[in-house]
Design an enzyme around this catalytic site. Structure first.
Site, PDB file in Angstrom:
ATOM      1  N   GLU A  18       0.812  -1.224   0.000  1.00  0.00           N
ATOM      2  CA  GLU A  18       0.000   0.000   0.000  1.00  0.00           C
ATOM      3  C   GLU A  18       0.841   1.268   0.000  1.00  0.00           C
ATOM      4  OE1 GLU A  18      -3.734  -0.849   2.610  1.00  0.00           O
ATOM      5  OE2 GLU A  18      -2.143  -2.204   3.187  1.00  0.00           O
ATOM      6  N   SER A 139      -6.311  -3.614   1.840  1.00  0.00           N
ATOM      7  CA  SER A 139      -6.697  -3.277   0.460  1.00  0.00           C
ATOM      8  C   SER A 139      -7.264  -4.454  -0.314  1.00  0.00           C
ATOM      9  CB  SER A 139      -5.506  -2.709  -0.310  1.00  0.00           C
ATOM     10  OG  SER A 139      -5.179  -1.452   0.203  1.00  0.00           O
ATOM     11  N   TYR A 205      -9.714   0.944  -5.782  1.00  0.00           N
ATOM     12  CA  TYR A 205      -8.695   1.762  -6.447  1.00  0.00           C
ATOM     13  C   TYR A 205      -8.809   1.844  -7.963  1.00  0.00           C
ATOM     14  CZ  TYR A 205      -6.731   1.156  -1.850  1.00  0.00           C
ATOM     15  OH  TYR A 205      -6.567   1.129  -0.500  1.00  0.00           O
ATOM     16  N   ARG A 244     -10.899   3.064  11.715  1.00  0.00           N
ATOM     17  CA  ARG A 244     -12.171   2.887  10.991  1.00  0.00           C
ATOM     18  C   ARG A 244     -12.566   1.422  11.040  1.00  0.00           C
ATOM     19  NH1 ARG A 244     -11.344   3.208   5.236  1.00  0.00           N
ATOM     20  NH2 ARG A 244     -12.387   1.224   5.383  1.00  0.00           N
ATOM     21  N   ASP A 246     -14.967  -1.624   9.651  1.00  0.00           N
ATOM     22  CA  ASP A 246     -15.801  -2.043   8.516  1.00  0.00           C
ATOM     23  C   ASP A 246     -16.872  -3.034   8.977  1.00  0.00           C
ATOM     24  OD1 ASP A 246     -14.126  -0.589   6.857  1.00  0.00           O
ATOM     25  OD2 ASP A 246     -12.950  -2.324   6.218  1.00  0.00           O
ATOM     26  N   GLU A 259     -13.599  -5.797  10.261  1.00  0.00           N
ATOM     27  CA  GLU A 259     -12.217  -5.531  10.678  1.00  0.00           C
ATOM     28  C   GLU A 259     -12.098  -4.100  11.160  1.00  0.00           C
ATOM     29  OE1 GLU A 259      -9.224  -4.933   7.768  1.00  0.00           O
ATOM     30  OE2 GLU A 259     -10.550  -3.862   6.397  1.00  0.00           O
ATOM     31  N   ASN A 261      -9.479  -0.937  10.736  1.00  0.00           N
ATOM     32  CA  ASN A 261      -8.315  -0.396  10.031  1.00  0.00           C
ATOM     33  C   ASN A 261      -7.671   0.617  10.964  1.00  0.00           C
ATOM     34  OD1 ASN A 261      -8.932  -1.553   7.228  1.00  0.00           O
ATOM     35  ND2 ASN A 261     -10.844  -0.549   7.802  1.00  0.00           N
ATOM     36  N   GLY A 265      -7.087   4.902   5.020  1.00  0.00           N
ATOM     37  CA  GLY A 265      -6.738   5.870   3.979  1.00  0.00           C
ATOM     38  C   GLY A 265      -7.011   7.286   4.465  1.00  0.00           C
TER      39      GLY A 265
END
Ligand SMILES: Nc1ncnc2c1ncn2[C@@H]1O[C@H](COP(=O)(O)OP(=O)(O)O)[C@@H](O)[C@H]1O
Ligand SMILES: [Mg+2]
Length: 304
Positions: A18, A139, A205, A244, A246, A259, A261, A265
């Site tokens: 990443e 990702s 992406y 964050r 999910d 999960e 993070n 991002g």
């Protein structure tokens, strides 16, 4: 009010898969912090233990993936005594490893999809559809949704490129939500509508067709519940500062945690900054607020 500008190192780049995303996050954070009045030293991390120049008061870690989110850089910063943003080494490791995450969620009694852990040629016991993931990748690299039996072997091989252990989870049909949190406060949930229904590498992406609804249109009960579960996920994993979480939300209104993070991002158009903006927090104010949580965690480290 401090009269002199604080000097902050923004750690960006790194050498995980990443790297490119992290360079963009780091540049955005550097701009945000400068706007908030900081003096910023941008450090492109290309190897472990990057040199930090004298006079730097804290590090804002904008590294994603290995050595950024797995506790590695955090351990180094603990050792050199430089306060840093986000989770400590123990929490980072728990969030980065999806198997450790599953185990911690189960221990805490938090809702997550049924799962099993397989070796490279393991036999599956969960019924299809399932999601196959390498446990230590972000990702969505190496991740596949398996709906038909013939997709199973290629999915296992693909995940096996990244790790000898593979996490297999029941596929949760439904909506996708993500909830940012800063300093113990949940931000409004964001709904992600990816064209294929899975927020995979392409949707993240490549395809620009993914829609983001900020804030998500949710029944008040679910909006409150998803925020509460996000904060409980931080506690269960021992994470802090910001991050964050999910989720999937099925048609019966049940939430499943996917999960956490620990360094999501962080460009101006990334999901956590978008959620913060919906809550009235500008990008620069968000960077500053996260910076204010920067610290060392020495005591906890000694206790583990
Ligand atoms: N159990 C699941 N059921 C349905 N979709 C899933 C499941 N696990 C993952 N996904 C899909 O794959 C995406 C990536 O999975 P996630 O666990 O968040 O890993 P990462 O984002 O680190 O690659 C999710 O955002 C979601 O769209
Ligand atoms: Mg994810």
């Amino acid at each position: 009010m401090a009269t002199e500008a604080r000097t902050i190192a923004v750690l960006k780049g790194g050498y995980s898969a990443e790297r490119e995303v992290s360079l963009r996050s780091g540049e955005a954070v550097a701009r945000g912090l400068r706007e908030a009045g900081c003096e910023v030293d941008e450090v492109d991390v290309t190897a472990p233990e990057p040199p930090i120049r004298a006079g730097v008061e804290a590090a804002f870690i904008a590294l994603h993936g290995e050595y950024g989110e797995d506790g590695g850089i955090q351990q180094y910063l603990e050792r050199i005594g430089l306060p840093y943003t986000g989770s400590d080494p123990v929490g980072s490791r728990a969030a980065f490893d999806k198997i450790l995450t599953k185990e911690a969620l189960a221990r805490a009694g938090l809702p997550t999809a049924p799962y099993e852990i397989l070796g490279p040629d393991g036999a599956r016991s969960l019924p299809l559809p399932v999601v196959v993931k390498p446990p230590r990748q972000g990702s969505s690299l190496g991740l596949s949704v398996v709906r038909r039996e013939e997709e199973w072997a290629p999915a296992l091989r693909e995940a096996g490129r990244y790790d000898s252990r593979v996490l297999v989870e029941a596929f949760i049909e439904g909506r996708e939500l993500t909830v940012g949190a800063v300093d113990g406060e949940a931000l409004p949930a964001v709904e992600i509508r990816a064209p294929g229904g899975t927020y995979d590498y392409r949707a993240k992406y490549v395809d620009r067709a993914t829609e983001y609804l900020v804030p998500a249109a949710l029944a008040p009960g679910i909006a409150a519940e998803v925020g509460r579960l996000a904060l409980r996920t931080f506690e269960a994993l021992g994470c802090g500062g910001f991050g964050r979480v999910d989720f999937r939300l099925d048609s019966a209104g049940r939430l499943f945690i996917l999960e956490l993070n620990s360094i999501p991002g962080f460009t101006e158009t990334s999901l956590l900054p978008k959620a913060a903006a919906a809550a009235g927090l500008s990008f620069s104010a968000l960077c500053d607020r996260i910076l204010s949580t920067a610290r060392l965690h020495g005591d906890r480290m000694r206790g583990t």
